[in-house]
Design an enzyme around this catalytic site. Structure first.
Site, PDB file in Angstrom:
ATOM      1  N   ARG A 126      41.983  73.397  42.309  1.00 45.71           N
ATOM      2  CA  ARG A 126      40.877  74.310  42.589  1.00 45.71           C
ATOM      3  C   ARG A 126      40.759  75.435  41.554  1.00 45.71           C
ATOM      4  O   ARG A 126      39.679  75.729  41.056  1.00 45.71           O
ATOM      5  CB  ARG A 126      41.050  74.936  43.983  1.00 45.71           C
ATOM      6  N   ARG A 207      50.445  72.486  53.973  1.00 41.47           N
ATOM      7  CA  ARG A 207      50.151  72.142  52.584  1.00 41.47           C
ATOM      8  C   ARG A 207      51.271  72.572  51.651  1.00 41.47           C
ATOM      9  O   ARG A 207      51.858  73.635  51.827  1.00 41.47           O
ATOM     10  CB  ARG A 207      48.853  72.819  52.135  1.00 41.47           C
ATOM     11  N   ASP A 321      30.528  76.282  52.730  1.00 43.46           N
ATOM     12  CA  ASP A 321      31.259  76.563  53.963  1.00 43.46           C
ATOM     13  C   ASP A 321      30.544  77.572  54.846  1.00 43.46           C
ATOM     14  O   ASP A 321      30.746  77.584  56.065  1.00 43.46           O
ATOM     15  CB  ASP A 321      32.660  77.082  53.638  1.00 43.46           C
ATOM     16  N   ALA A 334      34.074  70.570  49.444  1.00 39.91           N
ATOM     17  CA  ALA A 334      33.486  71.031  48.184  1.00 39.91           C
ATOM     18  C   ALA A 334      32.292  70.170  47.799  1.00 39.91           C
ATOM     19  O   ALA A 334      31.294  70.671  47.263  1.00 39.91           O
ATOM     20  CB  ALA A 334      34.538  71.007  47.081  1.00 39.91           C
TER      21      ALA A 334
END
Length: 431
Positions: A126, A207, A321, A334
């Site tokens: 990202r 994560r 979002d 995305a």
């Protein structure tokens, strides 16, 4: 943090027909800005809440539909992705988006479903992606420490933007790319609307990033270097290579979390939590947990949006979002924001009188809202399917495979130029 150094550009001295303010400088806001910068008659300004452009998180999947959208937005947008895009590292997995493997029980280790698309899984870090997008935006177009507090329409047209630092700005229109905590969404829907704020989606994602050499040593090259999902009742582990193959991005998902009892949506996590969560799972799962045992391991409350009644009112619109936050189980968060950017820049590029901006926003809403909201709904369904919780399917591997085979085709194979054409037709009919 991504860099704030921008490539020098020569601004045209030609007067602008109208101005667009973009609230939010993430992937959605920057891709829209890059699209709008193609048009000399549009003045675009970005207002970012943080002191610099930056992204948190790790790898993000960009599906084939999203890659085509970036190309249509322009060469800089597509090149920003291509420069850091990471594919599956084995030729045998060149067209595999995700290979699904049983993670626990008598069929442990059995590959039972393979989602395929030309080019397979492509991901990008990202922060690196954002850093490249930023380079296409002139420095004078970006304004930092500008957290939007409220918006109001000006008498006679346009909008006022009020920021928490006490400053204001004006524009002919504003697009809220201000994420899951969107002020623009609340403005459009009203504080009392249940859909004005995102909701906990009943799942938590743990994560972490693992150096690829360690992942290969512990898990084997085939597993570590390609997009894989270990599936079991109520749980799953997704992993894929990112950062040009130097890192394995790993996500352990708990699909059965009844609630989230913290005000913070991202919390530190431990390998002990994961060991308890995946008790009874096999060697591969617990080997991966060992690799995730680091201070960087975090738990993320998965949230998404209830369907909004509109994405735009008058000169105010929302995207990404802010408009349709989704769980990540289809890899389209995305991607749908990038599709929004494509339709918005296509429509606004055809506006030459600011009084027609609401018409463009209305056309955007009509074209993008049904598709993006369907993605939110089917993303939850994907979690249920691969978490072996779908009604009438459960842990039946054959039934899961049958649904997995084609369920993404309507997303990946969208004719984006036709989508643009539909939006343009709606806009022109409204004038």
């Amino acid at each position: 943090m991504a860099s704030t150094t921008n490539a020098p550009t020569t601004e045209s001295s030609k007067p602008k027909a109208f101005s667009i303010a973009i609230a939010g400088g993430g992937i959605s806001g920057l891709t829209l800005a890059l699209g709008l910068l193609k048009y000399e008659h549009i003045d675009v300004q970005i207002y970012e809440a943080a002191p610099a452009f930056g992204e948190i998180g790790a790898g993000v999947a960009i599906g084939p539909n999203s890659q085509r959208a970036l190309k249509l937005i322009g060469p800089h947008a597509r090149d920003a992705f291509d420069k850091h895009a990471t594919s599956n590292m084995w030729e045998a997995y060149a067209d595999v988006f995700t290979e699904h493997i049983v993670g626990a029980g008598e069929h442990e280790g059995e590959a039972f479903a393979s989602q395929k698309t030309q080019g397979g899984m492509r991901s990008v870090h990202r922060a690196q992606f954002l850093d490249e997008l930023v380079k296409g935006v002139p420095a004078e177009r970006a304004h930092f420490n500008k957290r939007l507090q409220s918006t109001e329409e000006k008498e006679g047209g346009g909008v006022f933007l009020h920021f928490k630092d006490g400053t204001t700005a004006t524009a002919d229109a504003v697009v809220g790319a201000d994420g899951i905590h969107s002020t623009i969404r609340e403005y459009l829907l009203g504080e009392r609307d249940m859909a004005a704020h995102s909701v906990f989606a009943g799942s938590v994602a743990y994560r972490g990033l693992i150096p690829m050499d360690k992942a290969v040593e512990k898990l084997g090259a085939e597993y570590a270097q390609n997009s894989m999902m270990l599936c079991g009742p109520g749980k799953a582990i997704l992993s894929y290579p990112t950062d040009l193959g130097k890192i394995m991005n790993a996500v352990v998902i708990d699909f059965e979390r009844p609630d989230w009892d913290s005000d913070k949506w991202i919390m530190p996590a431990t390998s002990e939590q994961l060991n308890r969560l995946l008790s009874g799972w096999g060697k591969k799962a617990h080997g991966l947990i060992e690799l995730l045992d680091s201070p960087s391991l975090t738990a993320w409350a998965m949230r998404d949006d209830l369907p909004a009644s509109t994405y735009a009112i008058g000169p105010v619109a929302m995207m990404g979002d802010a408009a349709h936050a989704s769980t990540p189980f289809q890899g389209q968060g995305a991607g749908q924001a990038i599709e929004d950017a494509l339709v918005l820049e296509t429509l606004l590029g055809r506006v030459h009188d600011p009084k027609h901006i609401p018409n463009a926003f209305a056309a955007y809403d009509q074209v993008r809202r049904p598709r993006s909201q369907r993605v939110v709904k089917t993303s939850r369904e994907a979690g249920e399917l691969f978490g072996m919780m779908a009604k009438g399917v459960g842990s039946d591997l054959k039934k899961i495979a049958e649904q997995a085979d084609t369920r993404m085709h309507w997303i990946w194979n969208r004719d984006l130029e036709k989508q643009n054409g539909e939006a343009i037709a709606l806009f022109e009919e409204s004038l």
